[in-house]
Design a protein around this motif. Structure first.
Motif, PDB file in Angstrom:
ATOM      1  N   ASN A  71      -6.886  -3.347  -9.075  1.00  0.00           N
ATOM      2  CA  ASN A  71      -7.261  -4.742  -9.307  1.00  0.00           C
ATOM      3  C   ASN A  71      -8.681  -4.959  -8.818  1.00  0.00           C
ATOM      4  N   ALA A  72      -9.291  -6.037  -9.324  1.00  0.00           N
ATOM      5  CA  ALA A  72     -10.663  -6.370  -8.949  1.00  0.00           C
ATOM      6  C   ALA A  72     -10.804  -7.882  -8.855  1.00  0.00           C
ATOM      7  N   ASN A  73     -11.485  -8.323  -7.836  1.00  0.00           N
ATOM      8  CA  ASN A  73     -11.822  -9.734  -7.639  1.00  0.00           C
ATOM      9  C   ASN A  73     -10.614 -10.660  -7.613  1.00  0.00           C
ATOM     10  N   SER A  74      -9.463 -10.167  -7.206  1.00  0.00           N
ATOM     11  CA  SER A  74      -8.211 -10.931  -7.139  1.00  0.00           C
ATOM     12  C   SER A  74      -7.902 -11.673  -8.441  1.00  0.00           C
ATOM     13  N   TYR A  75      -8.479 -11.212  -9.541  1.00  0.00           N
ATOM     14  CA  TYR A  75      -8.243 -11.843 -10.839  1.00  0.00           C
ATOM     15  C   TYR A  75      -7.792 -10.809 -11.864  1.00  0.00           C
ATOM     16  N   PHE A  76      -8.532  -9.701 -11.959  1.00  0.00           N
ATOM     17  CA  PHE A  76      -8.254  -8.685 -12.969  1.00  0.00           C
ATOM     18  C   PHE A  76      -7.311  -7.624 -12.431  1.00  0.00           C
ATOM     19  N   GLU A  77      -6.387  -7.200 -13.275  1.00  0.00           N
ATOM     20  CA  GLU A  77      -5.501  -6.090 -12.961  1.00  0.00           C
ATOM     21  C   GLU A  77      -5.612  -5.048 -14.060  1.00  0.00           C
ATOM     22  N   LEU A  78      -5.618  -3.804 -13.680  1.00  0.00           N
ATOM     23  CA  LEU A  78      -5.635  -2.701 -14.617  1.00  0.00           C
ATOM     24  C   LEU A  78      -4.213  -2.173 -14.698  1.00  0.00           C
ATOM     25  N   MET A  79      -3.628  -2.227 -15.881  1.00  0.00           N
ATOM     26  CA  MET A  79      -2.253  -1.770 -16.064  1.00  0.00           C
ATOM     27  C   MET A  79      -2.273  -0.502 -16.910  1.00  0.00           C
ATOM     28  N   TYR A  80      -1.377   0.424 -16.591  1.00  0.00           N
ATOM     29  CA  TYR A  80      -1.434   1.756 -17.187  1.00  0.00           C
ATOM     30  C   TYR A  80      -0.032   2.236 -17.556  1.00  0.00           C
ATOM     31  N   LEU A  81       0.069   2.830 -18.744  1.00  0.00           N
ATOM     32  CA  LEU A  81       1.280   3.499 -19.191  1.00  0.00           C
ATOM     33  C   LEU A  81       0.888   4.924 -19.545  1.00  0.00           C
ATOM     34  N   PRO A  82       1.095   5.873 -18.605  1.00  0.00           N
ATOM     35  CA  PRO A  82       0.686   7.253 -18.880  1.00  0.00           C
ATOM     36  C   PRO A  82       1.637   7.921 -19.860  1.00  0.00           C
ATOM     37  N   PHE A  83       1.103   8.804 -20.688  1.00  0.00           N
ATOM     38  CA  PHE A  83       1.938   9.602 -21.579  1.00  0.00           C
ATOM     39  C   PHE A  83       2.310  10.917 -20.909  1.00  0.00           C
ATOM     40  N   SER A  84       1.664  11.221 -19.797  1.00  0.00           N
ATOM     41  CA  SER A  84       1.939  12.430 -19.032  1.00  0.00           C
ATOM     42  C   SER A  84       1.683  12.095 -17.566  1.00  0.00           C
ATOM     43  N   HIS A  85       2.472  12.641 -16.687  1.00  0.00           N
ATOM     44  CA  HIS A  85       2.258  12.378 -15.266  1.00  0.00           C
ATOM     45  C   HIS A  85       1.204  13.305 -14.672  1.00  0.00           C
ATOM     46  N   GLU A  86       0.588  14.110 -15.525  1.00  0.00           N
ATOM     47  CA  GLU A  86      -0.467  15.019 -15.078  1.00  0.00           C
ATOM     48  C   GLU A  86      -1.855  14.373 -15.154  1.00  0.00           C
ATOM     49  N   THR A  87      -1.947  13.151 -15.674  1.00  0.00           N
ATOM     50  CA  THR A  87      -3.238  12.486 -15.795  1.00  0.00           C
ATOM     51  C   THR A  87      -3.514  11.626 -14.561  1.00  0.00           C
ATOM     52  N   GLU A  88      -4.781  11.481 -14.256  1.00  0.00           N
ATOM     53  CA  GLU A  88      -5.207  10.656 -13.121  1.00  0.00           C
ATOM     54  C   GLU A  88      -5.165   9.186 -13.519  1.00  0.00           C
ATOM     55  N   ASN A  89      -4.741   8.343 -12.595  1.00  0.00           N
ATOM     56  CA  ASN A  89      -4.720   6.904 -12.877  1.00  0.00           C
ATOM     57  C   ASN A  89      -6.139   6.386 -13.082  1.00  0.00           C
ATOM     58  N   PRO A  90      -6.338   5.512 -14.059  1.00  0.00           N
ATOM     59  CA  PRO A  90      -7.645   4.877 -14.218  1.00  0.00           C
ATOM     60  C   PRO A  90      -7.883   3.907 -13.072  1.00  0.00           C
ATOM     61  N   HIS A  91      -9.146   3.553 -12.857  1.00  0.00           N
ATOM     62  CA  HIS A  91      -9.464   2.621 -11.767  1.00  0.00           C
ATOM     63  C   HIS A  91     -10.793   1.921 -12.053  1.00  0.00           C
ATOM     64  N   PHE A  92     -10.964   0.775 -11.411  1.00  0.00           N
ATOM     65  CA  PHE A  92     -12.241   0.079 -11.461  1.00  0.00           C
ATOM     66  C   PHE A  92     -13.208   0.777 -10.518  1.00  0.00           C
ATOM     67  N   LYS A  93     -14.470   0.802 -10.864  1.00  0.00           N
ATOM     68  CA  LYS A  93     -15.460   1.304  -9.916  1.00  0.00           C
ATOM     69  C   LYS A  93     -15.602   0.297  -8.774  1.00  0.00           C
ATOM     70  N   GLN A  94     -15.937   0.796  -7.610  1.00  0.00           N
ATOM     71  CA  GLN A  94     -15.971  -0.027  -6.402  1.00  0.00           C
ATOM     72  C   GLN A  94     -16.911  -1.227  -6.527  1.00  0.00           C
ATOM     73  N   HIS A  95     -18.078  -1.053  -7.144  1.00  0.00           N
ATOM     74  CA  HIS A  95     -19.022  -2.174  -7.208  1.00  0.00           C
ATOM     75  C   HIS A  95     -18.462  -3.351  -8.004  1.00  0.00           C
ATOM     76  N   LEU A  96     -17.550  -3.109  -8.946  1.00  0.00           N
ATOM     77  CA  LEU A  96     -16.935  -4.223  -9.674  1.00  0.00           C
ATOM     78  C   LEU A  96     -15.972  -5.006  -8.799  1.00  0.00           C
ATOM     79  N   LYS A  97     -15.377  -4.343  -7.856  1.00  0.00           N
ATOM     80  CA  LYS A  97     -14.451  -5.017  -6.959  1.00  0.00           C
ATOM     81  C   LYS A  97     -15.178  -5.941  -5.988  1.00  0.00           C
ATOM     82  N   GLU A  98     -16.464  -5.710  -5.800  1.00  0.00           N
ATOM     83  CA  GLU A  98     -17.243  -6.470  -4.820  1.00  0.00           C
ATOM     84  C   GLU A  98     -18.048  -7.608  -5.429  1.00  0.00           C
ATOM     85  N   ILE A  99     -18.134  -7.700  -6.750  1.00  0.00           N
ATOM     86  CA  ILE A  99     -18.927  -8.740  -7.407  1.00  0.00           C
ATOM     87  C   ILE A  99     -18.222 -10.088  -7.282  1.00  0.00           C
ATOM     88  N   LYS A 100     -18.943 -11.072  -6.855  1.00  0.00           N
ATOM     89  CA  LYS A 100     -18.439 -12.444  -6.793  1.00  0.00           C
ATOM     90  C   LYS A 100     -18.938 -13.179  -8.036  1.00  0.00           C
TER      91      LYS A 100
END
Length: 150
Positions: A71-100
């Motif tokens: 999640n980022a900025n207590s507003y956006f959430e990243l939701m994921y449905l993997p087709f394989s459990h061998e893939t890395e979870n996607p994520h927001f870059k840290q600087h997006l989490k800090e933008i006001k």
């Protein structure tokens, strides 16, 4: 109703868009091109804690098996449905989490993928409207999972 599993082999012949019946439409071809690149990864959607305009409904996405992975900025959430459990979870870059909100630059920024077939038609229209109104309009077309959400 028959449930059809979309694969690399049948993607071109299957109907994939609820709103557009013509498989030759640029909106359908852009969606299929986007989907072809995602078939082996899983699906990622942008949502929020409660249903908001232009974002996926979190209750529906959870019902379909998606889970919130960041999640980022207590507003956006990243939701994921993997087709394989061998893939890395996607994520927001840290600087997006800090933008006001008040840190944003002037103008309008549009981040999009071809997950929605209508972006092929409407992004250029929005660009033209912004240009006519002298609005600073920046477009970021996310084309790969490893873009890691900016």
């Amino acid at each position: 109703m028959e449930l059809v599993k979309i694969t690399h082999e049948n993607l071109e012949k299957e109907h994939i868009c609820c709103a557009i019946a013509n498989n030759k439409d640029s909106q359908v071809t852009s969606k299929k091109s986007w989907l072809k690149g995602r078939l082996d990864e899983g699906l990622v959607v942008l949502s929020s804690k409660k249903k908001m305009g232009y974002l996926s409904d979190p209750k529906y996405m959870k019902y379909k098996g998606f889970e919130t992975v960041d999640n980022a900025n207590s507003y956006f959430e990243l939701m994921y449905l993997p087709f394989s459990h061998e893939t890395e979870n996607p994520h927001f870059k840290q600087h997006l989490k800090e933008i006001k909100h008040n840190d944003s630059q002037n103008g309008f920024w549009l981040y999009y993928t071809n997950q929605c077939p209508f972006t092929a038609k409407y992004v250029p229209l929005l660009e033209e409207i912004a240009k006519k109104r002298s609005v600073d309009f920046q477009v970021v077309h996310i084309q790969a999972k490893d873009y890691n959400f900016l």
